[in-house]
Design an enzyme around this catalytic site. Structure first.
Site, PDB file in Angstrom:
ATOM      1  N   LYS A  37       0.850  -1.202   0.000  1.00  0.00           N
ATOM      2  CA  LYS A  37       0.000   0.000   0.000  1.00  0.00           C
ATOM      3  C   LYS A  37       0.883   1.249   0.000  1.00  0.00           C
ATOM      4  O   LYS A  37       1.806   1.362   0.794  1.00  0.00           O
ATOM      5  CB  LYS A  37      -0.887   0.000   1.249  1.00  0.00           C
ATOM      6  CG  LYS A  37      -1.762   1.242   1.384  1.00  0.00           C
ATOM      7  CD  LYS A  37      -2.774   1.075   2.503  1.00  0.00           C
ATOM      8  CE  LYS A  37      -2.316   1.611   3.825  1.00  0.00           C
ATOM      9  NZ  LYS A  37      -2.231   3.076   3.908  1.00  0.00           N
ATOM     10  N   ASP A  64      -3.560   4.312  -1.915  1.00  0.00           N
ATOM     11  CA  ASP A  64      -4.493   4.740  -0.866  1.00  0.00           C
ATOM     12  C   ASP A  64      -4.531   6.268  -0.807  1.00  0.00           C
ATOM     13  O   ASP A  64      -3.960   6.874   0.095  1.00  0.00           O
ATOM     14  CB  ASP A  64      -3.999   4.127   0.461  1.00  0.00           C
ATOM     15  CG  ASP A  64      -4.847   4.501   1.652  1.00  0.00           C
ATOM     16  OD1 ASP A  64      -6.001   4.933   1.460  1.00  0.00           O
ATOM     17  OD2 ASP A  64      -4.358   4.350   2.791  1.00  0.00           O
ATOM     18  N   LYS A  66      -7.561   8.060  -1.189  1.00  0.00           N
ATOM     19  CA  LYS A  66      -8.863   8.480  -0.619  1.00  0.00           C
ATOM     20  C   LYS A  66      -9.434   9.714  -1.312  1.00  0.00           C
ATOM     21  O   LYS A  66      -9.622  10.771  -0.698  1.00  0.00           O
ATOM     22  CB  LYS A  66      -8.735   8.762   0.885  1.00  0.00           C
ATOM     23  CG  LYS A  66      -8.262   7.584   1.717  1.00  0.00           C
ATOM     24  CD  LYS A  66      -8.271   7.939   3.207  1.00  0.00           C
ATOM     25  CE  LYS A  66      -7.793   6.808   4.089  1.00  0.00           C
ATOM     26  NZ  LYS A  66      -6.360   6.512   3.984  1.00  0.00           N
ATOM     27  N   ASP A  69     -13.951  14.575  -4.023  1.00  0.00           N
ATOM     28  CA  ASP A  69     -14.023  15.843  -4.761  1.00  0.00           C
ATOM     29  C   ASP A  69     -15.279  15.785  -5.620  1.00  0.00           C
ATOM     30  O   ASP A  69     -16.092  14.853  -5.480  1.00  0.00           O
ATOM     31  CB  ASP A  69     -12.750  15.995  -5.616  1.00  0.00           C
ATOM     32  CG  ASP A  69     -12.333  17.458  -5.803  1.00  0.00           C
ATOM     33  OD1 ASP A  69     -13.220  18.272  -6.150  1.00  0.00           O
ATOM     34  OD2 ASP A  69     -11.150  17.776  -5.608  1.00  0.00           O
ATOM     35  N   THR A 123     -11.615   6.076  11.047  1.00  0.00           N
ATOM     36  CA  THR A 123     -11.660   5.533  12.417  1.00  0.00           C
ATOM     37  C   THR A 123     -11.109   6.533  13.430  1.00  0.00           C
ATOM     38  O   THR A 123     -11.262   6.348  14.633  1.00  0.00           O
ATOM     39  CB  THR A 123     -10.882   4.212  12.515  1.00  0.00           C
ATOM     40  OG1 THR A 123      -9.629   4.394  11.868  1.00  0.00           O
ATOM     41  CG2 THR A 123     -11.631   3.081  11.878  1.00  0.00           C
ATOM     42  N   ARG A 214       3.540  -1.561  10.612  1.00  0.00           N
ATOM     43  CA  ARG A 214       4.710  -1.698  11.473  1.00  0.00           C
ATOM     44  C   ARG A 214       5.052  -3.106  11.958  1.00  0.00           C
ATOM     45  O   ARG A 214       6.242  -3.423  12.073  1.00  0.00           O
ATOM     46  CB  ARG A 214       4.593  -0.714  12.645  1.00  0.00           C
ATOM     47  CG  ARG A 214       4.834   0.708  12.183  1.00  0.00           C
ATOM     48  CD  ARG A 214       4.255   1.720  13.120  1.00  0.00           C
ATOM     49  NE  ARG A 214       2.800   1.707  13.091  1.00  0.00           N
ATOM     50  CZ  ARG A 214       2.024   2.506  13.819  1.00  0.00           C
ATOM     51  NH1 ARG A 214       2.571   3.366  14.651  1.00  0.00           N
ATOM     52  NH2 ARG A 214       0.721   2.449  13.714  1.00  0.00           N
TER      53      ARG A 214
HETATM   54  O1  C5P Z   1       1.612   0.298  11.108  1.00  0.00           O
HETATM   55  P1  C5P Z   1       0.150  -0.030  11.062  1.00  0.00           P
HETATM   56  O2  C5P Z   1      -0.141  -1.502  10.907  1.00  0.00           O
HETATM   57  O3  C5P Z   1      -0.617   0.584  12.202  1.00  0.00           O
HETATM   58  O4  C5P Z   1      -0.338   0.676   9.701  1.00  0.00           O
HETATM   59  C1  C5P Z   1      -1.677   0.659   9.316  1.00  0.00           C
HETATM   60  C2  C5P Z   1      -1.876   1.341   8.002  1.00  0.00           C
HETATM   61  O5  C5P Z   1      -3.268   1.380   7.748  1.00  0.00           O
HETATM   62  C3  C5P Z   1      -1.393   2.790   7.931  1.00  0.00           C
HETATM   63  O6  C5P Z   1      -0.976   3.038   6.579  1.00  0.00           O
HETATM   64  C4  C5P Z   1      -2.609   3.584   8.265  1.00  0.00           C
HETATM   65  O7  C5P Z   1      -2.611   4.860   7.698  1.00  0.00           O
HETATM   66  C5  C5P Z   1      -3.697   2.721   7.653  1.00  0.00           C
HETATM   67  N1  C5P Z   1      -5.027   2.892   8.267  1.00  0.00           N
HETATM   68  C6  C5P Z   1      -5.259   2.671   9.612  1.00  0.00           C
HETATM   69  N2  C5P Z   1      -6.509   2.830  10.123  1.00  0.00           N
HETATM   70  C7  C5P Z   1      -7.507   3.192   9.333  1.00  0.00           C
HETATM   71  C8  C5P Z   1      -7.303   3.396   7.987  1.00  0.00           C
HETATM   72  C9  C5P Z   1      -6.030   3.220   7.478  1.00  0.00           C
HETATM   73  O8  C5P Z   1      -4.352   2.327  10.341  1.00  0.00           O
HETATM   74  N3  C5P Z   1      -8.705   3.301   9.855  1.00  0.00           N
END
Ligand code: C5P
Length: 239
Positions: A37, A64, A66, A69, A123, A214
């Site tokens: 992503k 991603d 989003k 517009d 979220t 992560r």
């Molecule tokens: O490192 P981690 O697993 O927390 O990364 C989650 C990814 O998903 C990030 O790119 C974050 O921006 C994205 N994301 C999220 N929660 C959401 C929508 C997208 O963590 N509700």
């Protein structure tokens, strides 16, 4: 539980500040075992060149960005994104039916159109934040309303929390694509995610694809963490 053959179900979030870091990390992954992503920060820094490089290396890329517009602008942006050869793109469902339908129509002529999915409610927004914007429904009710709107506007699915997956699976049917972030294997750090769900729980709840950042990108051995998550997914999916 999903019995369709979805291919690799982990989408690794390449949340890096430079293209060099993202590419160096992608070098350590295997496109047969995961997708990737690219989000707003990385895309703003690197532009389409990085996306094309990842596609060139065999990765399915979820771009991603989003989009939200007027319909004409979103449709043109979706068409441009499809031209990069990406696998998945997204728009905000709150942009409305006409905007989502315009996005859908813009992809109609593509030979391999990307999956087009919607963001329902970020979220990061709680009930209070939503009330301030004039939304009086409870977040879960609004999420379902927007997911149904996305489905009836011809979109392929939504991004949602794994905790919402079961409800949305029931509301939108077995073929609606559910993409869930906030995933943490049980032995991983929670980082800044508040309500985390394990890969098994997400799959059992009805998720199709899991966005994982992560726990994989910060691991000493990313491929072994990925393999373990894939094994957990296969177990939960009954394969
Ligand atoms: O490192 P981690 O697993 O927390 O990364 C989650 C990814 O998903 C990030 O790119 C974050 O921006 C994205 N994301 C999220 N929660 C959401 C929508 C997208 O963590 N509700």
């Amino acid at each position: 539980m999903n019995s369709r053959d979805l291919g690799p179900r982990v989408i690794v979030a390449l949340d890096y500040a430079t293209g060099a870091e993202a590419l160096a990390f992608a070098q350590r992954l295997d496109p047969k075992r995961c997708r990737v992503k690219v989000g707003k920060e990385l895309f703003t820094v690197t532009g389409p060149a990085l996306v094309e490089q990842l596609v060139g290396r065999g990765f399915d890329v979820f771009l991603d960005l989003k989009y939200h517009d007027i319909p004409n602008t979103v449709a043109a942006a979706c068409k441009a994104a499809a031209g990069l050869g990406v696998w998945m793109i997204n728009v905000h469902a709150s942009g409305g039916r006409t905007m989502m339908q315009a996005a859908r129509e813009a992809l109609a002529g593509q030979t391999r159109p990307p999956k087009l999915i919607a963001v329902t409610v970020l979220t990061s927004l709680g009930a209070e934040d939503l009330h301030e914007t004039g939304q009086t429904e409870e977040p879960a009710v609004l999420v379902e309303r927007l997911a149904r709107l996305a489905a009836s506007s011809g979109l392929d699915g939504v991004v949602c929390s794994a905790q919402e997956a079961q409800r949305l699976r029931q509301a939108c049917g077995p073929d609606f694509c559910l993409v869930t972030p906030g995933i943490r294997p049980s032995d991983s750090a929670q980082d800044d995610q508040k309500r985390v769900v394990t890969p098994q729980m997400a799959i059992t709840g009805g998720a199709d694809y899991l966005v994982v950042g992560r726990p994989i990108t910060k691991a000493a051995d990313p491929l072994s963490v990925l393999d373990r998550i894939n094994a957990d997914i296969a177990l939960a999916a009954g394969r």
